[in-house]
Design an enzyme around this catalytic site. Structure first.
Site, PDB file in Angstrom:
ATOM      1  N   SER A   1       3.040  -2.374   4.218  1.00 29.68           N
ATOM      2  CA  SER A   1       3.045  -0.926   4.074  1.00 29.68           C
ATOM      3  C   SER A   1       4.295  -0.486   3.331  1.00 29.68           C
ATOM      4  O   SER A   1       5.345  -1.125   3.430  1.00 29.68           O
ATOM      5  CB  SER A   1       3.033  -0.253   5.449  1.00 29.68           C
ATOM      6  OG  SER A   1       4.289  -0.437   6.101  1.00 29.68           O
ATOM      7  N   ASP A   2       4.178   0.589   2.546  1.00 30.45           N
ATOM      8  CA  ASP A   2       5.405   1.201   2.056  1.00 30.45           C
ATOM      9  C   ASP A   2       6.191   1.654   3.282  1.00 30.45           C
ATOM     10  O   ASP A   2       5.652   1.810   4.382  1.00 30.45           O
ATOM     11  CB  ASP A   2       5.101   2.372   1.124  1.00 30.45           C
ATOM     12  CG  ASP A   2       6.224   2.625   0.126  1.00 30.45           C
ATOM     13  OD1 ASP A   2       7.357   2.183   0.378  1.00 30.45           O
ATOM     14  OD2 ASP A   2       5.971   3.265  -0.906  1.00 30.45           O
ATOM     15  N   CYS A   3       7.481   1.849   3.095  1.00 28.52           N
ATOM     16  CA  CYS A   3       8.369   1.963   4.255  1.00 28.52           C
ATOM     17  C   CYS A   3       8.143   3.247   5.045  1.00 28.52           C
ATOM     18  O   CYS A   3       8.300   4.342   4.514  1.00 28.52           O
ATOM     19  CB  CYS A   3       9.815   1.808   3.795  1.00 28.52           C
ATOM     20  SG  CYS A   3      10.098   0.154   3.137  1.00 28.52           S
TER      21      CYS A   3
ATOM     22  N   CYS B   1       0.839  -1.198   0.000  1.00 30.04           N
ATOM     23  CA  CYS B   1       0.000   0.000   0.000  1.00 30.04           C
ATOM     24  C   CYS B   1       0.877   1.252   0.000  1.00 30.04           C
ATOM     25  O   CYS B   1       1.967   1.265   0.552  1.00 30.04           O
ATOM     26  CB  CYS B   1      -0.961  -0.003   1.182  1.00 30.04           C
ATOM     27  SG  CYS B   1      -0.221  -0.310   2.810  1.00 30.04           S
TER      28      CYS B   1
ATOM     29  N   ALA C   1       5.304   4.200   5.995  1.00 30.13           N
ATOM     30  CA  ALA C   1       4.028   4.805   5.623  1.00 30.13           C
ATOM     31  C   ALA C   1       3.090   4.909   6.812  1.00 30.13           C
ATOM     32  O   ALA C   1       2.222   5.794   6.855  1.00 30.13           O
ATOM     33  CB  ALA C   1       3.361   3.998   4.505  1.00 30.13           C
TER      34      ALA C   1
END
Length: 734
Positions: A272-274, A239, A276
């Site tokens: 999750s994107d890092c 995401c 995020a």
């Protein structure tokens, strides 16, 4: 097994745990979660039942630590393989994703991804054998990037396969299949579709930006590739940082629960994107604390946190923000991926455990990198000077990128012990009796401090000049990667650096009537109007990977004919586009632009001449639910063997709502000897004729449809640039 079934099993487990969960004094091989005879659900439940709350939280972060009492080693989930193993050991470096997009060849991309996953397993096995379990040594790869390259200003557009949902779907699904393998029990590696969803800049604002997209644009443009990869059984969805329609993507009920889990029945895990989840309280400000962010992540269905927010889960449970049962449900989905990778099984059961260092960076893999680079190169102009003979008296190669390693790589790249620059490739391609002069001539993005010009006069005393211009990853890319960019990696200036154009003008003046070939590097559209005017031939080579220099030489000297096609429209000016922050597709891409482009989508020239003739449809009227065949004759009327990328477009002539002018629905890569011909056939099925209404629903309307077959997208500009006229035919759906 469906996600809700896993939850039901966990509920039963929490009420009446299996008897074997109480056996704490067994050895490693006696733990039920290590018992390969048990079904996976029982193994997952057993493992979760042995973990403390703190251990569960830590296992849901990308750098999950070892659990020594259970003899479970550490595992880092973060790994990259966008165009080869990235940020890790020595591996094969393929062309950047946008270059792979330019091949229009899903079979080739499957082959590339299969090689990458072989090397990934080999690297992982070798590292573990030597006691190394660092980040970028795992088997979970956060690739491919299937966002739609809707605007050339986005610096990360180079990571995508271009602007078209169909092309992105075809290549993305092929890449996933290649990465994940075809074993009936084990994943070779786990791929991830990112960034879900509606994510394509601006880079500077991505941690707080809200992308607003209509239901029509969502389902017509932004979501189809994600659906295609879910259908291809992609294991992971990442995401995005931004919000979409008012909710952060990693806490977006519509995108995650309604669409991904329920409508599409996605069974893998969500990462999750890092960092995020930090944006929940620092950027989007939908919560106030890390504990609230962690709880929101769990309740939203984020199984894996790239970052450290889930370390706050223990306190979040204590504060009543989330329950341990909810954590168990999300952890169960995540652990399933580790079991599918075989990380709890003995190696003798896993066919991929046999891959070793011998499978890394092989001659065969290097040959595939060269072939892929060859097929990615797009010939934008040729007044007849290409291909050059390789035995001329003197060549001059120049430009800021001629000897650059940086322009081979693109972002999310790997490393290799033999990166072939364009200078080296040209040097290796000429005969021993020929001279080759090299001077850089000008800097990448600023005027020379020294006003003396000892370089450009060489164009006057050389038989041919090759100038390598363009941009590199220091000017475009992700927010922290592009160290020379003042705009966080985005390209808000569409032009080439002025010093490069000034140098090209000097070279043209010196060269006179002698051939001047411009080789352009970069990962995004740019204003090449003056380059097109001044140079006799223009090659777009993207970021071509470790064999880039050799591939360029192969094209320049005619060893192979160029077959690359543009996977993205090159507008004449950014003024022809809507504002960057506007996510409406109106006025964007070949489907919706009304202004004539500099170079159209699907465009690319060849050394051969192809002739399309005798288009025929198997029927001129069909009913809903039926299909028809479209056939055309293709002939190579040139003097050299070449590959043509035959493209099928469909246009709905009259619609109840706004619809694309035409859209790509089929691709055939056809190689023909000089003088030979072939009948090329496509099947047109009902889904190709569907349109998306304003509610986001796919519907099939009766009426007239037009079929186009040719070597580029339809439009007058393609003909002006020398592409043979597309052939068209019509049929009625009733």
């Amino acid at each position: 097994m469906k996600i809700h079934a896993i939850r039901s099993i966990l509920v039963l487990f929490l009420i009446a745990p299996f008897n074997f969960l109480n056996a704490q004094d067994v050895g490693k091989n006696e733990y039920p979660f290590n018992d390969m005879k048990l079904n996976m659900d029982d193994r997952i439940i057993d493992l979760i039942g042995r973990l403390s709350l703190e251990e569960k939280a830590l296992q849901m972060m990308h750098n999950s630590p070892a659990i020594e009492r259970l003899e479970i080693p550490e595992y880092n989930w973060w790994n990259e393989a966008l165009h080869g193993i990235g940020r890790s050991g020595v591996a094969t470096v393929f062309p950047q994703a946008i270059g792979m997009g330019a091949t229009f060849d899903e079979n080739l991309i499957y082959e590339v991804a299969s090689v990458i996953s072989d090397e990934a397993r080999a690297m992982h096995n070798t590292a573990v054998k030597n006691g190394y379990r660092k980040q970028y040594s795992g088997l979970t790869f956060w690739t491919p990037n299937i966002n739609i390259f809707r605007d050339p200003r986005w610096g990360r557009g180079q990571e995508t396969y271009g602007e078209d949902p169909y092309l992105t779907s075809q290549l993305g699904a092929a890449f996933v299949r290649g990465l994940q393998g075809d074993d009936s029990k084990y994943l070779k590696t786990a791929a991830a579709a990112k960034h879900y969803a509606v994510h394509s800049g601006p880079e500077k604002l991505r941690h707080e930006f809200n992308a607003e997209a209509s239901q029509k644009d969502l389902w017509e443009t932004y979501l189809p590739a994600f659906k295609a990869l879910v259908d291809a059984n992609v294991e992971t969805i990442m995401c995005a940082y931004n919000s979409t329609n008012g909710e952060p993507c990693c806490a977006n009920k519509y995108l995650i629960k309604d669409v991904l889990r329920e409508k599409w029945n996605f069974q893998g895990h969500i990462v999750s994107d890092c960092w995020a989840l930090v944006d929940f309280y620092e950027g989007h400000k939908v919560v106030a604390t890390a504990e609230e962010a962690a709880a929101l992540g769990i309740k939203s269905g984020v199984n894996l946190n790239c970052g450290n927010t889930y370390s706050a889960l223990v306190k979040a449970v204590d504060d009543g923000l989330v329950t341990e049962k909810e954590i168990d449900e999300q952890l169960a989905v995540l652990l399933r991926t580790k079991f599918k990778l075989g990380l709890f099984d003995s190696d003798d059961q896993n066919p991929y455990a046999k891959l070793s260092a011998e499978n890394l960076n092989t001659a065969k893999h290097r040959a595939l990198a060269r072939k892929t680079a060859q097929k990615s190169i797009v010939l934008l102009k040729n007044n007849g000077v290409l291909p050059l003979k390789n035995n001329l008296s003197k060549y001059f190669i120049t430009g800021p990128n001629a000897s650059s390693i940086e322009i081979l790589l693109g972002n999310y790249h790997g490393v290799n012990s033999n990166l072939v620059t364009i200078l080296e490739g040209i040097a290796g391609g000429i005969e021993p009796q020929s001279q080759l002069q090299y001077r850089q001539g000008t800097l990448l993005d600023r005027p020379n401090a020294n006003p003396q010009d000892w370089a450009s006069p060489n164009a006057g005393n050389s038989d041919a000049t090759i100038v390598v211009l363009g941009i590199s990853g220091v000017l475009e890319g992700e927010e922290g990667e592009s160290i020379a960019s003042t705009t966080f990696g985005d390209r808000l200036d569409y032009n080439l650096p002025e010093n490069q154009l000034e140098y090209l003008r000097k070279l043209k003046a010196a060269a006179g009537d002698k051939p001047l070939v411009a080789v352009i590097t970069g990962g995004s559209p740019m204003n090449l109007e003056e380059v097109h005017e001044l140079a006799d031939a223009v090659l777009l080579v993207w970021y071509p990977g470790e064999e880039g220099g050799n591939a360029v030489a192969d094209i320049v000297f005619g060893k192979v004919s160029p077959s690359g096609r543009l996977p993205i429209t090159f507008p004449k000016s950014l003024e022809d586009l809507p504002p960057y922050e506007d996510y409406s597709m109106k006025g964007r891409t070949y489907k919706y632009m009304e202004v004539a482009p500099m170079y159209p989508f699907g465009y690319g020239l060849s050394y051969a001449d192809f002739e399309y003739s005798d288009i025929a449809l198997s029927a001129n009227k069909i009913k809903k639910g039926k299909s028809l065949k479209a056939k055309i004759n293709l002939k190579n009327t040139g003097s050299s063997k070449a590959e043509e990328v035959v493209q099928l477009y469909i246009s709905d002539v009259k619609t109840s709502v706004d619809a694309p002018k035409y859209q790509l629905v089929g691709i055939k890569n056809v190689e023909l000897e000089a003088g030979s011909s072939k009948s090329v056939e496509f099947e047109i099925i009902s889904s190709m004729m569907e349109l998306v209404n304003n509610k986001g629903e796919r519907v099939l309307e009766k009426g007239e449809f037009k079929v186009y077959i040719g070597g580029s997208s339809p439009g007058k500009r393609s003909v002006e640039l020398g592409v043979p006229q597309l052939k068209d035919a019509s049929f009625i759906l009733n």
